[in-house]
Design a protein around this motif. Sequence first.
Motif, PDB file in Angstrom:
ATOM      1  N   ASP A  20       7.314  -0.275   0.705  1.00  0.00           N
ATOM      2  CA  ASP A  20       6.332  -1.010   0.422  1.00  0.00           C
ATOM      3  C   ASP A  20       6.331  -1.551  -1.029  1.00  0.00           C
ATOM      4  O   ASP A  20       6.959  -0.958  -1.764  1.00  0.00           O
ATOM      5  CB  ASP A  20       4.944  -0.212   0.695  1.00  0.00           C
TER       6      ASP A  20
ATOM      7  N   LYS B  65       2.472   6.138  13.264  1.00  0.00           N
ATOM      8  CA  LYS B  65       1.020   6.795  12.173  1.00  0.00           C
ATOM      9  C   LYS B  65       0.181   7.643  13.297  1.00  0.00           C
ATOM     10  O   LYS B  65      -0.007   7.237  14.309  1.00  0.00           O
ATOM     11  CB  LYS B  65       0.405   5.422  11.970  1.00  0.00           C
TER      12      LYS B  65
ATOM     13  N   ASP C  17      -1.988  -1.524   7.822  1.00  0.00           N
ATOM     14  CA  ASP C  17      -3.273  -0.531   7.630  1.00  0.00           C
ATOM     15  C   ASP C  17      -4.374  -1.198   7.495  1.00  0.00           C
ATOM     16  O   ASP C  17      -4.901  -1.984   6.458  1.00  0.00           O
ATOM     17  CB  ASP C  17      -2.957  -0.206   6.240  1.00  0.00           C
TER      18      ASP C  17
END
Length: 508
Positions: A208, A153, A265
């Motif tokens: 996801d 990321k 996240d």
Amino acid sequence: MAHEISYWVGSGVAVDMDGGDGTVRLGALNMKPDRCFNLEHDAVSVSSPVTRQKAAAAKELIENHYKNYLQGLQDRKERRRALQRRAQEEQVSSEEEEQMLRNLERKETEYMRLQRHKIGIDDFEQLTVIGKGAFGEVRLCRAKNTGEIFAMKKLKKSEMLSRGQVEHVRSERNLLVEVDSRCIVKLFYSFQDSVFLYLIMEYLPGGDIMTLLMREDVLSEDVARFYMAESILAIHSIHQHNYIHRDIKPDNLILDKNGHLKLSDFGLCKPLDNKVSTILLEDEEFSTQESISDSEGNSSCDRAPWLMPKEKLQEWKRNRRALAYSTVGTLDYMAPEVLLKKGYGMECDWWSLGAIMYEMLIINWKTCLKFPEEPKVSDEAKDLICRLLCDVDTRLGTRGVEELKAHPWFRCVKWDMLYETEAAYKPTVTGDLDTQNFEKFPEVEGPCTIPRVGPWRKMLTSKDANFIGYTFKKSDMLKSVGASGVLLLGCGYSILVSISHHYFMYYL
Ligand SMILES: Nc1ncnc2c1ncn2[C@@H]1O[C@H](COP(=O)(O)OP(=O)(O)OP(=O)(O)O)[C@@H](O)[C@H]1O
């Protein structure tokens, strides 16, 4: 160069804060104890807020440094003792035992040398983009020296600074370092250069839940129950560490290759002070997440999916991936008490889960929060949705996770065994580099790399004061060496110290 402030702390460590480029350096000094003074206290009394921030970061750095150092020593001793025990069990001669211990020492030294290696972007080959967020992208990447695959990321520092996201970056990094749970995406390294911050995480190839919902429309109750149950365990694991996630949504629930779910996240997560169980929202929080307006001027706040007419809902579904990585993000799953800027606590995460459950089972048939004839949903499922999408006082989970676990819809869930049981849905994953469970993202700029040599290199690899203490290297696998007994006596009594490749890219 003028030094803004220098501190000496106990154990002969000097902290040198440079006013020029904001870096904090640590160095060992030969010092007398009477010259030591309290870092935190003195920082508070003599400095500006910026210096206080630097001092806090330096304090954290020193504490972590010593904690890791002492832990390392202890682990090393434990490995030596374990080897001696094994040698005795195997009744090897004392010469052979000596030889084995020497080999162990050699490997330990080599390991420490590798540990000191500073990880940077040059250690990774950047591959396919698998996700985009408001502040950066997520890419598949390969460690150059071991070939291991990770998810990288990448967050643009300038964007984080200009939109006041520095605290959020810190929260995400801290939570990932602190919370070691199988329900949470694993962080291996974090580092920075002058343009980006990087998080190197395990790659979860199952995609996801947002992508799953876009492909499947609705899920069966069995599959929904399985993912609701795993989400409850994941959310509870961060609540136990006194963090609220605040951004639970389908795109942050990612599946591993076996279909088990992990939470990711943590950019909006918030540590709760032990003494305070409620956060009063300050004005600047979510400043980048203002409600998005559609063509008719309706904001996403008053157009949450369960309030939309059917056609609008289809449009929302089509655009949701783009919305997920627009600068405003989505507020669709946020609890009303958070949006209304009232005080809120951990139970706001349970609301979001209620919204996701509703979406998993029903949303493509819905025009408002009423339960339609079709699809058929059990009364127990409806009851749970209603008990999550309701006022804080009556919301299930407000008085603890056990309230949720005890709900009749979860009657058949074996909570303690959930991650050991076969997942209710198994994604198709054909290999380490398979990205079929993610959407395709066009390469806009190509992976940004730093020139290997030249005057730019130093500037581009330098850190800056706002992100002090960001670097992290997962090296706790040595603890597991002692604990799980993977220190083995191999054939011919040579020593094999095996380190799980899941924890570290270098092997002894
Ligand atoms: N470890 C991972 N393995 C596989 N895919 C991942 C991983 N981490 C993130 N992704 C993918 O990348 C997407 C974006 O990641 P993430 O939400 O962490 O980024 P972000 O920039 O913080 O986004 P946001 O704007 O939602 O805050 C996820 O929805 C997921 O599809």
